[in-house]
Design a protein around this motif. Structure first.
Motif, PDB file in Angstrom:
ATOM      1  N   LEU A  10       0.821  -1.211   0.000  1.00 38.28           N
ATOM      2  CA  LEU A  10       0.000   0.000   0.000  1.00 38.28           C
ATOM      3  C   LEU A  10       0.856   1.262   0.000  1.00 38.28           C
ATOM      4  O   LEU A  10       0.518   2.259  -0.648  1.00 38.28           O
ATOM      5  N   LEU A  11       1.976   1.228   0.700  1.00 38.57           N
ATOM      6  CA  LEU A  11       2.896   2.371   0.681  1.00 38.57           C
ATOM      7  C   LEU A  11       3.536   2.537  -0.695  1.00 38.57           C
ATOM      8  O   LEU A  11       3.724   3.658  -1.165  1.00 38.57           O
ATOM      9  N   ALA A  12       3.848   1.426  -1.360  1.00 36.70           N
ATOM     10  CA  ALA A  12       4.398   1.492  -2.716  1.00 36.70           C
ATOM     11  C   ALA A  12       3.374   2.126  -3.658  1.00 36.70           C
ATOM     12  O   ALA A  12       3.731   2.936  -4.526  1.00 36.70           O
ATOM     13  N   ALA A  13       2.094   1.781  -3.479  1.00 35.99           N
ATOM     14  CA  ALA A  13       1.035   2.372  -4.307  1.00 35.99           C
ATOM     15  C   ALA A  13       0.945   3.875  -4.079  1.00 35.99           C
ATOM     16  O   ALA A  13       0.814   4.650  -5.033  1.00 35.99           O
ATOM     17  N   ALA A  14       1.046   4.296  -2.824  1.00 35.70           N
ATOM     18  CA  ALA A  14       0.984   5.726  -2.508  1.00 35.70           C
ATOM     19  C   ALA A  14       2.195   6.465  -3.067  1.00 35.70           C
ATOM     20  O   ALA A  14       2.060   7.566  -3.614  1.00 35.70           O
ATOM     21  N   ARG A  15       3.376   5.865  -2.965  1.00 40.49           N
ATOM     22  CA  ARG A  15       4.598   6.504  -3.479  1.00 40.49           C
ATOM     23  C   ARG A  15       4.571   6.633  -4.999  1.00 40.49           C
ATOM     24  O   ARG A  15       5.033   7.615  -5.558  1.00 40.49           O
ATOM     25  N   ALA A  16       4.076   5.612  -5.678  1.00 42.65           N
ATOM     26  CA  ALA A  16       4.089   5.598  -7.145  1.00 42.65           C
ATOM     27  C   ALA A  16       2.988   6.462  -7.757  1.00 42.65           C
ATOM     28  O   ALA A  16       3.093   6.862  -8.909  1.00 42.65           O
ATOM     29  N   TYR A  17       1.936   6.719  -7.001  1.00 42.71           N
ATOM     30  CA  TYR A  17       0.783   7.456  -7.512  1.00 42.71           C
ATOM     31  C   TYR A  17       1.244   8.743  -8.193  1.00 42.71           C
ATOM     32  O   TYR A  17       2.090   9.439  -7.655  1.00 42.71           O
ATOM     33  N   PRO A  18       0.767   9.085  -9.380  1.00 40.24           N
ATOM     34  CA  PRO A  18      -0.363   8.515 -10.125  1.00 40.24           C
ATOM     35  C   PRO A  18       0.003   7.359 -11.063  1.00 40.24           C
ATOM     36  O   PRO A  18      -0.832   6.914 -11.846  1.00 40.24           O
ATOM     37  N   ALA A  19       1.226   6.873 -11.007  1.00 40.85           N
ATOM     38  CA  ALA A  19       1.612   5.695 -11.795  1.00 40.85           C
ATOM     39  C   ALA A  19       1.286   4.434 -11.000  1.00 40.85           C
ATOM     40  O   ALA A  19       1.039   4.489  -9.798  1.00 40.85           O
ATOM     41  N   GLU A  20       1.293   3.306 -11.681  1.00 40.02           N
ATOM     42  CA  GLU A  20       1.099   2.022 -11.010  1.00 40.02           C
ATOM     43  C   GLU A  20       2.421   1.561 -10.409  1.00 40.02           C
ATOM     44  O   GLU A  20       3.467   1.669 -11.041  1.00 40.02           O
TER      45      GLU A  20
END
Length: 172
Positions: A17-27
């Motif tokens: 979930l942290l990886a998703a937040a860091r990468a946002y707006p990319a996947e």
């Protein structure tokens, strides 16, 4: 635990979930290392990858060098690559049509984080029960695994807050 359950420690779920937040707006994307037994899967480690897709806001591509290095490192152990993870920025934690087109390995896990930093991300896991039928371009069904979900909400300038709430998703 029922057959088809995914044992994903809260710390590893939070990392996705942290990886998703860091990468946002990319996947974001990466590989799930673990074990499989008659009851399901146990994830023992995550391996985050650079997203090499041409359109990283809409698709993901795990770095093949990471995958080959991990396969090499796991030789002779009881662990293997049991699946992958990625995010759906601004979307839902469920397989997209593109995910279905790209899925190719029966029994492979897909952990998907859906959401946005301002609203939080949800995490769900799926396993494909079939492969592409090249003649008819159809798919077998996808089964949602039982998984403990950790909610992560990004806060501007202060990183992320992790809530250890548990939500169960039954097989469908």
């Amino acid at each position: 635990m029922s057959k088809g359950a995914l044992r994903l420690p809260d710390a590893l779920a939070a990392q996705i979930l942290l990886a998703a937040a860091r990468a946002y707006p990319a996947e974001c994307c990466g590989l799930l290392e673990g074990l499989e037994d008659t009851e399901g899967w146990s994830v023992t480690a995550l391996h985050e990858s650079a997203n090499l897709a041409e359109e990283p806001a809409r698709r993901f591509m795990i770095d093949p060098a990471l995958q080959f290095a991990l396969l090499h490192r796991l030789r002779g152990t009881n662990r293997r690559i049991v699946g992958c993870f990625h995010s759906h920025p601004g979307g839902h934690a469920e397989p997209s049509a593109e995910d279905a087109r790209q899925a190719y390995e029966t029994g492979f896990l897909y952990a998907i984080a859906g959401g946005a930093p301002e609203t939080g991300f949800a995490l769900a896991a799926y396993v494909w029960e079939g492969c592409l039928d090249l003649e008819h371009e159809s798919r077998e069904r996808c089964i949602e695994c039982t998984i403990a979900v950790v909610d992560v909400r990004a806060r501007s300038g202060s990183g992320c807050e992790v809530d250890d709430g548990i939500e169960q998703h039954a097989d469908t």
